[in-house]
Design a protein around this motif. Sequence first.
Motif, PDB file in Angstrom:
ATOM      1  N   ASP A 279     -11.476  -5.244   3.137  1.00  0.00           N
ATOM      2  CA  ASP A 279     -11.320  -5.797   4.483  1.00  0.00           C
ATOM      3  C   ASP A 279     -10.087  -6.694   4.578  1.00  0.00           C
ATOM      4  O   ASP A 279     -10.156  -7.884   4.841  1.00  0.00           O
ATOM      5  CB  ASP A 279     -12.570  -6.561   4.910  1.00  0.00           C
ATOM      6  N   LYS A 280      -8.963  -6.072   4.349  1.00  0.00           N
ATOM      7  CA  LYS A 280      -7.676  -6.785   4.392  1.00  0.00           C
ATOM      8  C   LYS A 280      -6.696  -5.997   5.235  1.00  0.00           C
ATOM      9  O   LYS A 280      -6.903  -4.806   5.507  1.00  0.00           O
ATOM     10  CB  LYS A 280      -7.111  -6.948   2.977  1.00  0.00           C
ATOM     11  N   THR A 281      -5.645  -6.647   5.650  1.00  0.00           N
ATOM     12  CA  THR A 281      -4.554  -5.993   6.361  1.00  0.00           C
ATOM     13  C   THR A 281      -3.415  -5.754   5.370  1.00  0.00           C
ATOM     14  O   THR A 281      -3.017  -6.669   4.653  1.00  0.00           O
ATOM     15  CB  THR A 281      -4.056  -6.872   7.516  1.00  0.00           C
ATOM     16  N   THR A 282      -2.923  -4.524   5.334  1.00  0.00           N
ATOM     17  CA  THR A 282      -1.881  -4.165   4.377  1.00  0.00           C
ATOM     18  C   THR A 282      -0.613  -3.731   5.111  1.00  0.00           C
ATOM     19  O   THR A 282      -0.681  -2.957   6.072  1.00  0.00           O
ATOM     20  CB  THR A 282      -2.353  -3.023   3.452  1.00  0.00           C
ATOM     21  N   ALA A 283       0.513  -4.238   4.650  1.00  0.00           N
ATOM     22  CA  ALA A 283       1.815  -3.840   5.209  1.00  0.00           C
ATOM     23  C   ALA A 283       2.710  -3.394   4.067  1.00  0.00           C
ATOM     24  O   ALA A 283       2.833  -4.098   3.063  1.00  0.00           O
ATOM     25  CB  ALA A 283       2.457  -5.002   5.960  1.00  0.00           C
ATOM     26  N   LEU A 284       3.316  -2.232   4.205  1.00  0.00           N
ATOM     27  CA  LEU A 284       4.225  -1.708   3.183  1.00  0.00           C
ATOM     28  C   LEU A 284       5.596  -1.505   3.804  1.00  0.00           C
ATOM     29  O   LEU A 284       5.733  -0.908   4.876  1.00  0.00           O
ATOM     30  CB  LEU A 284       3.685  -0.402   2.619  1.00  0.00           C
ATOM     31  N   PHE A 285       6.622  -2.031   3.121  1.00  0.00           N
ATOM     32  CA  PHE A 285       8.003  -1.906   3.583  1.00  0.00           C
ATOM     33  C   PHE A 285       8.800  -1.141   2.528  1.00  0.00           C
ATOM     34  O   PHE A 285       8.728  -1.463   1.347  1.00  0.00           O
ATOM     35  CB  PHE A 285       8.630  -3.285   3.798  1.00  0.00           C
ATOM     36  N   SER A 286       9.557  -0.124   2.971  1.00  0.00           N
ATOM     37  CA  SER A 286      10.301   0.686   2.016  1.00  0.00           C
ATOM     38  C   SER A 286      11.471   1.363   2.718  1.00  0.00           C
ATOM     39  O   SER A 286      11.362   1.759   3.883  1.00  0.00           O
ATOM     40  CB  SER A 286       9.378   1.744   1.397  1.00  0.00           C
ATOM     41  N   ALA A 287      12.591   1.468   2.011  1.00  0.00           N
ATOM     42  CA  ALA A 287      13.754   2.156   2.577  1.00  0.00           C
ATOM     43  C   ALA A 287      13.503   3.653   2.658  1.00  0.00           C
ATOM     44  O   ALA A 287      13.962   4.324   3.579  1.00  0.00           O
ATOM     45  CB  ALA A 287      14.991   1.866   1.734  1.00  0.00           C
ATOM     46  N   THR A 288      12.780   4.173   1.672  1.00  0.00           N
ATOM     47  CA  THR A 288      12.411   5.588   1.655  1.00  0.00           C
ATOM     48  C   THR A 288      10.926   5.680   1.336  1.00  0.00           C
ATOM     49  O   THR A 288      10.338   4.761   0.769  1.00  0.00           O
ATOM     50  CB  THR A 288      13.214   6.369   0.593  1.00  0.00           C
ATOM     51  N   ILE A 289      10.325   6.801   1.700  1.00  0.00           N
ATOM     52  CA  ILE A 289       8.898   7.010   1.418  1.00  0.00           C
ATOM     53  C   ILE A 289       8.747   8.257   0.550  1.00  0.00           C
ATOM     54  O   ILE A 289       8.388   9.347   1.022  1.00  0.00           O
ATOM     55  CB  ILE A 289       8.069   7.164   2.720  1.00  0.00           C
ATOM     56  N   PRO A 290       9.031   8.148  -0.759  1.00  0.00           N
ATOM     57  CA  PRO A 290       8.839   9.301  -1.649  1.00  0.00           C
ATOM     58  C   PRO A 290       7.354   9.630  -1.771  1.00  0.00           C
ATOM     59  O   PRO A 290       6.484   8.851  -1.342  1.00  0.00           O
ATOM     60  CB  PRO A 290       9.431   8.821  -2.977  1.00  0.00           C
ATOM     61  N   GLU A 291       7.058  10.764  -2.387  1.00  0.00           N
ATOM     62  CA  GLU A 291       5.677  11.265  -2.439  1.00  0.00           C
ATOM     63  C   GLU A 291       4.716  10.250  -3.063  1.00  0.00           C
ATOM     64  O   GLU A 291       3.602  10.064  -2.581  1.00  0.00           O
ATOM     65  CB  GLU A 291       5.646  12.586  -3.228  1.00  0.00           C
ATOM     66  N   GLU A 292       5.141   9.594  -4.138  1.00  0.00           N
ATOM     67  CA  GLU A 292       4.243   8.658  -4.808  1.00  0.00           C
ATOM     68  C   GLU A 292       3.918   7.448  -3.925  1.00  0.00           C
ATOM     69  O   GLU A 292       2.801   6.929  -3.952  1.00  0.00           O
ATOM     70  CB  GLU A 292       4.854   8.190  -6.136  1.00  0.00           C
ATOM     71  N   ILE A 293       4.888   6.998  -3.139  1.00  0.00           N
ATOM     72  CA  ILE A 293       4.642   5.904  -2.185  1.00  0.00           C
ATOM     73  C   ILE A 293       3.712   6.391  -1.086  1.00  0.00           C
ATOM     74  O   ILE A 293       2.796   5.672  -0.650  1.00  0.00           O
ATOM     75  CB  ILE A 293       5.962   5.387  -1.580  1.00  0.00           C
ATOM     76  N   ASN A 294       3.926   7.612  -0.631  1.00  0.00           N
ATOM     77  CA  ASN A 294       3.071   8.200   0.401  1.00  0.00           C
ATOM     78  C   ASN A 294       1.620   8.298  -0.076  1.00  0.00           C
ATOM     79  O   ASN A 294       0.680   8.001   0.669  1.00  0.00           O
ATOM     80  CB  ASN A 294       3.601   9.588   0.781  1.00  0.00           C
ATOM     81  N   ASP A 295       1.425   8.705  -1.342  1.00  0.00           N
ATOM     82  CA  ASP A 295       0.070   8.776  -1.913  1.00  0.00           C
ATOM     83  C   ASP A 295      -0.567   7.391  -1.981  1.00  0.00           C
ATOM     84  O   ASP A 295      -1.771   7.245  -1.727  1.00  0.00           O
ATOM     85  CB  ASP A 295       0.129   9.389  -3.322  1.00  0.00           C
ATOM     86  N   LEU A 296       0.235   6.386  -2.338  1.00  0.00           N
ATOM     87  CA  LEU A 296      -0.254   5.007  -2.383  1.00  0.00           C
ATOM     88  C   LEU A 296      -0.775   4.580  -1.012  1.00  0.00           C
ATOM     89  O   LEU A 296      -1.848   3.975  -0.897  1.00  0.00           O
ATOM     90  CB  LEU A 296       0.871   4.078  -2.840  1.00  0.00           C
ATOM     91  N   CYS A 297      -0.020   4.910   0.029  1.00  0.00           N
ATOM     92  CA  CYS A 297      -0.419   4.558   1.396  1.00  0.00           C
ATOM     93  C   CYS A 297      -1.737   5.236   1.774  1.00  0.00           C
ATOM     94  O   CYS A 297      -2.629   4.612   2.365  1.00  0.00           O
ATOM     95  CB  CYS A 297       0.672   4.947   2.388  1.00  0.00           C
ATOM     96  N   LYS A 298      -1.860   6.520   1.432  1.00  0.00           N
ATOM     97  CA  LYS A 298      -3.079   7.262   1.765  1.00  0.00           C
ATOM     98  C   LYS A 298      -4.300   6.688   1.061  1.00  0.00           C
ATOM     99  O   LYS A 298      -5.395   6.609   1.630  1.00  0.00           O
ATOM    100  CB  LYS A 298      -2.914   8.739   1.379  1.00  0.00           C
ATOM    101  N   ASP A 299      -4.111   6.275  -0.192  1.00  0.00           N
ATOM    102  CA  ASP A 299      -5.250   5.810  -0.994  1.00  0.00           C
ATOM    103  C   ASP A 299      -5.683   4.389  -0.642  1.00  0.00           C
ATOM    104  O   ASP A 299      -6.861   4.050  -0.791  1.00  0.00           O
ATOM    105  CB  ASP A 299      -4.893   5.867  -2.490  1.00  0.00           C
ATOM    106  N   TYR A 300      -4.748   3.545  -0.214  1.00  0.00           N
ATOM    107  CA  TYR A 300      -5.069   2.126  -0.092  1.00  0.00           C
ATOM    108  C   TYR A 300      -4.910   1.540   1.318  1.00  0.00           C
ATOM    109  O   TYR A 300      -5.153   0.352   1.512  1.00  0.00           O
ATOM    110  CB  TYR A 300      -4.207   1.308  -1.060  1.00  0.00           C
TER     111      TYR A 300
END
Length: 480
Positions: A176-197
Amino acid sequence: MIEKFNQFNLDENLLKAINNLGFKVPSKVQIEAIPFLLKKQDIIVKSQTGSGKTASFGIPICEHINIENSAVQAIILVPTRELALQVKEEIGNIGRLKKVRCAAVFGKQPFNDQVRELKQRVHVVVGTPGRLQDHINRGNLILDNVRFLVIDEADKMLNMGFIDQVKEILNCIKNDKTTALFSATIPEEINDLCKDYMKNAEILKIDSNILSEGNISEKFINVENEEKNLILVDLLYSQSPEAAIVFCNTKEMVKKVFESLKRKHILTAQIHGDMDQEDRIKTMERFKNKEFKVLVATDVAARGIHIDHITHVFNYEVPQERESYVHRIGRTGRKGQKGDAISLVSKRDKKFLEQIEDYVGHTIECIESPSNEDVMKGKQIFEESQKKFANKTGVEKKKVHSDVVKIHINGGKKKKIRALDILGCFSNLDDLTGDDIGIIDIQDGFSYVDILNGKGIKILKKYKEVSIKGKKVAIQAAKK
């Protein structure tokens, strides 16, 4: 359409702090990101460079912090020590009048000093993944009350091999938290991180960046490797920058270029990975204070340097990572000012330059080396300006909150002084109330307290000592 910060309906102390920081109108990333985070909605922000990025998450975090709760309520993950310090400073300034306290933890800094700080009232912790994880595992950092998590420069985290540590930290924080991710590019591994968390994250693509705003003039010069030292000096003379960063790809090259510039009597300093953290921090403070003109650095300095008077960036070596080019040249042309970025391109650098042009979407202009006439004319101007820099040793850092005075108290943990004791003491002094007492920092032999609302100078004039727990302790203005 949001045009002013007061349209975000922020706490009045935050609005005052934002004004003191000189923020006039919200940047594009702030206009896009702040409303979502104020509503506690997860966001993924794809943006090539900062342009007010830290404030875009720092402002909503400070707005939501409950200062009556002394527990850590927000975690900010960053890839480097320099960025950790920069983020801490900016969030500290944003939240200072609201009494939001921010701590930074990172490697190659005394562990026990960080433990001491984490044991005090800390609302926001910013740090590198390895050191944060260490504090979590040892029980120094309790995450039960964390409601905001920011992953800053996620692509850099991935490149530096931190993603597994980031995941382990994410697994320690409640859902129950708010998450913000900042990135210049969104490679596949970063995209998977976003989906999972992350949950129903809004994706924000900020098309405004330092390059599209046109504040930075980008050029390059074709040179042979053995000519680079000579051409760099000629450029420094002919361009006569107010302040400049010379970027190299390795610490070995930084040392060579630094020594070469010193032999030419150019006021210079260096930053690279072999230096102690304390020396790096001191060097950056001297650069901010205009004690020297040219900083020679590796990419470790490209993210986290926010110094408004840098007029020029010189790429002594073309970066092999395309993103690094954008972050390097982003050290100039800040806050709407004009900046110049000039790269020295050898034959082996050509392929990297072509990759950069493809990445930024435009051709970088090729120019000739400076003429002898321009060099000789500029050299005199350069040397005169260096004299002014040399006389500015010890110049005072610009004060953000002029109505806040930090007071040094000659007593700390060894005298069993607690934050509550300091609060009680100062709030009972004439002309002060609890609302005038800001952040309190207790160390072993001494303590600090912020006096707000312009009352600090009056207190220091009236009192040379105060009574805490029945004992007299001396007070004075904290040294800069």
